[in-house]
Design a protein around this motif. Structure first.
Motif, PDB file in Angstrom:
ATOM      1  N   PRO A  10     -26.086  36.306 -68.437  1.00 48.71           N
ATOM      2  CA  PRO A  10     -25.679  35.003 -68.967  1.00 48.71           C
ATOM      3  C   PRO A  10     -26.896  34.162 -69.340  1.00 48.71           C
ATOM      4  CG  PRO A  10     -25.452  35.067 -66.570  1.00 48.71           C
ATOM      5  CD  PRO A  10     -25.763  36.462 -67.011  1.00 48.71           C
ATOM      6  N   LEU A  11     -26.751  33.387 -70.405  1.00 49.33           N
ATOM      7  CA  LEU A  11     -27.842  32.518 -70.815  1.00 49.33           C
ATOM      8  C   LEU A  11     -27.983  31.380 -69.824  1.00 49.33           C
ATOM      9  CD1 LEU A  11     -27.235  32.298 -74.669  1.00 49.33           C
ATOM     10  CD2 LEU A  11     -29.010  33.594 -73.481  1.00 49.33           C
ATOM     11  N   PRO A  12     -29.209  30.951 -69.529  1.00 50.47           N
ATOM     12  CA  PRO A  12     -29.383  29.835 -68.597  1.00 50.47           C
ATOM     13  C   PRO A  12     -28.840  28.538 -69.196  1.00 50.47           C
ATOM     14  CG  PRO A  12     -31.467  30.396 -69.648  1.00 50.47           C
ATOM     15  CD  PRO A  12     -30.494  31.462 -70.043  1.00 50.47           C
ATOM     16  N   GLU A  13     -28.320  27.684 -68.320  1.00 48.37           N
ATOM     17  CA  GLU A  13     -27.848  26.376 -68.757  1.00 48.37           C
ATOM     18  C   GLU A  13     -29.040  25.424 -68.807  1.00 48.37           C
ATOM     19  OE1 GLU A  13     -24.628  24.955 -66.427  1.00 48.37           O
ATOM     20  OE2 GLU A  13     -23.378  26.721 -66.742  1.00 48.37           O
ATOM     21  N   LEU A  14     -29.246  24.832 -69.975  1.00 44.51           N
ATOM     22  CA  LEU A  14     -30.398  23.959 -70.178  1.00 44.51           C
ATOM     23  C   LEU A  14     -29.927  22.574 -70.593  1.00 44.51           C
ATOM     24  CD1 LEU A  14     -32.721  26.372 -72.221  1.00 44.51           C
ATOM     25  CD2 LEU A  14     -32.793  25.927 -69.770  1.00 44.51           C
ATOM     26  N   ALA A  15     -30.694  21.584 -70.197  1.00 44.13           N
ATOM     27  CA  ALA A  15     -30.403  20.213 -70.613  1.00 44.13           C
ATOM     28  C   ALA A  15     -30.588  20.077 -72.123  1.00 44.13           C
ATOM     29  CB  ALA A  15     -31.319  19.239 -69.876  1.00 44.13           C
ATOM     30  N   ALA A  16     -29.939  19.084 -72.700  1.00 47.69           N
ATOM     31  CA  ALA A  16     -29.976  18.897 -74.148  1.00 47.69           C
ATOM     32  C   ALA A  16     -31.394  18.685 -74.657  1.00 47.69           C
ATOM     33  CB  ALA A  16     -29.089  17.712 -74.540  1.00 47.69           C
ATOM     34  N   ASP A  17     -32.227  17.952 -73.900  1.00 46.65           N
ATOM     35  CA  ASP A  17     -33.588  17.698 -74.377  1.00 46.65           C
ATOM     36  C   ASP A  17     -34.422  18.980 -74.404  1.00 46.65           C
ATOM     37  OD1 ASP A  17     -33.536  17.639 -71.475  1.00 46.65           O
ATOM     38  OD2 ASP A  17     -35.622  16.957 -71.573  1.00 46.65           O
ATOM     39  N   ARG A  21     -36.327  20.609 -77.668  1.00 46.35           N
ATOM     40  CA  ARG A  21     -37.739  21.008 -77.665  1.00 46.35           C
ATOM     41  C   ARG A  21     -37.894  22.477 -78.037  1.00 46.35           C
ATOM     42  NH1 ARG A  21     -39.494  19.033 -71.886  1.00 46.35           N
ATOM     43  NH2 ARG A  21     -41.386  20.219 -72.376  1.00 46.35           N
ATOM     44  N   LEU A  22     -36.978  23.314 -77.571  1.00 42.96           N
ATOM     45  CA  LEU A  22     -37.011  24.734 -77.948  1.00 42.96           C
ATOM     46  C   LEU A  22     -36.876  24.890 -79.459  1.00 42.96           C
ATOM     47  CD1 LEU A  22     -34.830  26.439 -75.187  1.00 42.96           C
ATOM     48  CD2 LEU A  22     -37.225  26.935 -75.677  1.00 42.96           C
ATOM     49  N   ALA A  23     -36.007  24.095 -80.055  1.00 38.19           N
ATOM     50  CA  ALA A  23     -35.781  24.196 -81.500  1.00 38.19           C
ATOM     51  C   ALA A  23     -37.008  23.765 -82.291  1.00 38.19           C
ATOM     52  CB  ALA A  23     -34.573  23.350 -81.894  1.00 38.19           C
ATOM     53  N   ALA A 139     -39.812  36.126 -67.708  1.00 36.84           N
ATOM     54  CA  ALA A 139     -39.662  34.764 -67.178  1.00 36.84           C
ATOM     55  C   ALA A 139     -39.075  33.835 -68.235  1.00 36.84           C
ATOM     56  CB  ALA A 139     -41.012  34.241 -66.696  1.00 36.84           C
ATOM     57  N   VAL A 140     -39.559  33.945 -69.465  1.00 37.81           N
ATOM     58  CA  VAL A 140     -39.067  33.088 -70.545  1.00 37.81           C
ATOM     59  C   VAL A 140     -37.609  33.407 -70.858  1.00 37.81           C
ATOM     60  CG1 VAL A 140     -39.307  32.658 -73.030  1.00 37.81           C
ATOM     61  CG2 VAL A 140     -41.311  32.590 -71.564  1.00 37.81           C
ATOM     62  N   LYS A 141     -37.264  34.683 -70.859  1.00 37.03           N
ATOM     63  CA  LYS A 141     -35.881  35.070 -71.122  1.00 37.03           C
ATOM     64  C   LYS A 141     -34.948  34.582 -70.016  1.00 37.03           C
ATOM     65  CE  LYS A 141     -32.903  39.061 -72.031  1.00 37.03           C
ATOM     66  NZ  LYS A 141     -32.835  40.546 -72.164  1.00 37.03           N
ATOM     67  N   ASP A 142     -35.368  34.768 -68.747  1.00 36.24           N
ATOM     68  CA  ASP A 142     -34.521  34.376 -67.622  1.00 36.24           C
ATOM     69  C   ASP A 142     -34.339  32.865 -67.537  1.00 36.24           C
ATOM     70  OD1 ASP A 142     -34.309  37.031 -66.987  1.00 36.24           O
ATOM     71  OD2 ASP A 142     -35.680  36.951 -65.264  1.00 36.24           O
ATOM     72  N   SER A 143     -35.409  32.105 -67.800  1.00 32.86           N
ATOM     73  CA  SER A 143     -35.355  30.649 -67.600  1.00 32.86           C
ATOM     74  C   SER A 143     -34.952  29.872 -68.844  1.00 32.86           C
ATOM     75  CB  SER A 143     -36.723  30.140 -67.111  1.00 32.86           C
ATOM     76  OG  SER A 143     -37.021  30.628 -65.831  1.00 32.86           O
ATOM     77  N   LEU A 144     -35.265  30.422 -70.033  1.00 33.84           N
ATOM     78  CA  LEU A 144     -35.013  29.691 -71.270  1.00 33.84           C
ATOM     79  C   LEU A 144     -34.073  30.419 -72.227  1.00 33.84           C
ATOM     80  CD1 LEU A 144     -38.662  28.473 -71.987  1.00 33.84           C
ATOM     81  CD2 LEU A 144     -36.780  27.090 -71.106  1.00 33.84           C
ATOM     82  N   GLY A 145     -33.754  31.677 -71.924  1.00 36.42           N
ATOM     83  CA  GLY A 145     -32.915  32.440 -72.833  1.00 36.42           C
ATOM     84  C   GLY A 145     -33.591  32.702 -74.163  1.00 36.42           C
ATOM     85  N   LEU A 146     -34.917  32.762 -74.154  1.00 38.11           N
ATOM     86  CA  LEU A 146     -35.695  32.877 -75.391  1.00 38.11           C
ATOM     87  C   LEU A 146     -36.458  34.193 -75.412  1.00 38.11           C
ATOM     88  CD1 LEU A 146     -36.528  31.088 -77.902  1.00 38.11           C
ATOM     89  CD2 LEU A 146     -38.574  30.492 -76.593  1.00 38.11           C
TER      90      LEU A 146
END
Length: 236
Positions: A10-17, A21-23, A139-146
């Motif tokens: 499952p993709l991690p749930e991230l706050a809107a901000d 910033r990812l975008a 780490a980036v995939k697990d925490s940011l789904g990126l």
């Protein structure tokens, strides 16, 4: 339920901000034809809970930028990640990261996003880069789904390629530090290791220019040729 959907993490749930910033993160640039001095580089070091990239975790991150042919000393990057569940073991202790430091660390998603913002579209240098790259990718995939896309260049392979007459028994970071007479504040500390790796990289860039390799693209192409010859030699 679709089988592949069930297998997919499952993709991690991230706050809107964080999503915003990812975008805004820039796309990594291809290997440039500018000079080595003109290229901005980011030198990275990770401290981890062990050496298994499929199981162990990133505990702390140190990074410095090389800009205009010099280390940007006033703007280093250093974060300890919040890992309260991490058990104390030999790998953790050697980095000086006790339970209290890990419990008080930064939120992993925030810290990793800040690192990606620090890197920007620059190529990344690391000693034994494939390990750091794989650990950071997970780490980036697990925490940011990126999916991590930054290109890495391995200082541990640049050094012997540019110094074919230097024979070292282990050829680890400590060996190259001693070879060039560099001073280290503290080993096995992410920010200090990133700093000394950057100093080593600057020496190697100077050697590369003397060998008519004066752009990131030329350096990457020569390294690829050197790696292929090494594989062919060991295959004989």
């Amino acid at each position: 339920m679709n089988l592949f959907a069930w297998l997919r993490a499952p993709l991690p749930e991230l706050a809107a901000d964080l999503h915003q910033r990812l975008a805004r993160l820039p796309r990594p640039a291809p290997a440039a034809v500018c000079s080595l001095r003109e290229q901005r580089w980011v030198v990275l070091d990770l401290e981890t809970s062990g050496l298994n990239p499929n199981r162990d975790q990133v505990l702390s991150i140190g990074a410095v930028a090389i800009e205009d042919g010099a280390i940007a000393l006033g703007r280093p990057f250093e974060r300890t990640l919040c890992r309260p569940e991490q058990k104390t073991n030999a790998s953790v202790l050697i980095h000086g990261l006790g339970p209290s430091a890990l419990a008080a660390g930064s939120d992993p998603a925030e810290a990793l996003l800040e690192l990606l913002e620090f890197i920007g579209d620059s190529p990344v240098l690391a000693f034994h880069a494939p390990f750091d790259q794989r650990m950071l990718e997970r780490a980036v995939k697990d925490s940011l789904g990126l999916r991590l896309q930054q290109p890495f260049l391995d200082v541990a392979e640049l050094a012997p390629m540019l110094n074919p007459d230097t024979v070292l028994r282990e050829a680890g970071l400590d060996d190259w530090i001693a070879r060039f007479g560099l001073e280290v504040q503290a080993r096995h500390h992410a920010s200090a290791d990133a700093q000394v790796t950057a100093e080593l990289a600057l020496i190697l860039f100077s050697q590369a220019r003397r060998q008519q390799l004066d752009s990131p693209l030329q350096l990457r192409q020569r390294l690829g040729q050197w790696q292929r010859r090494k594989v062919q030699h060991h295959g004989l």
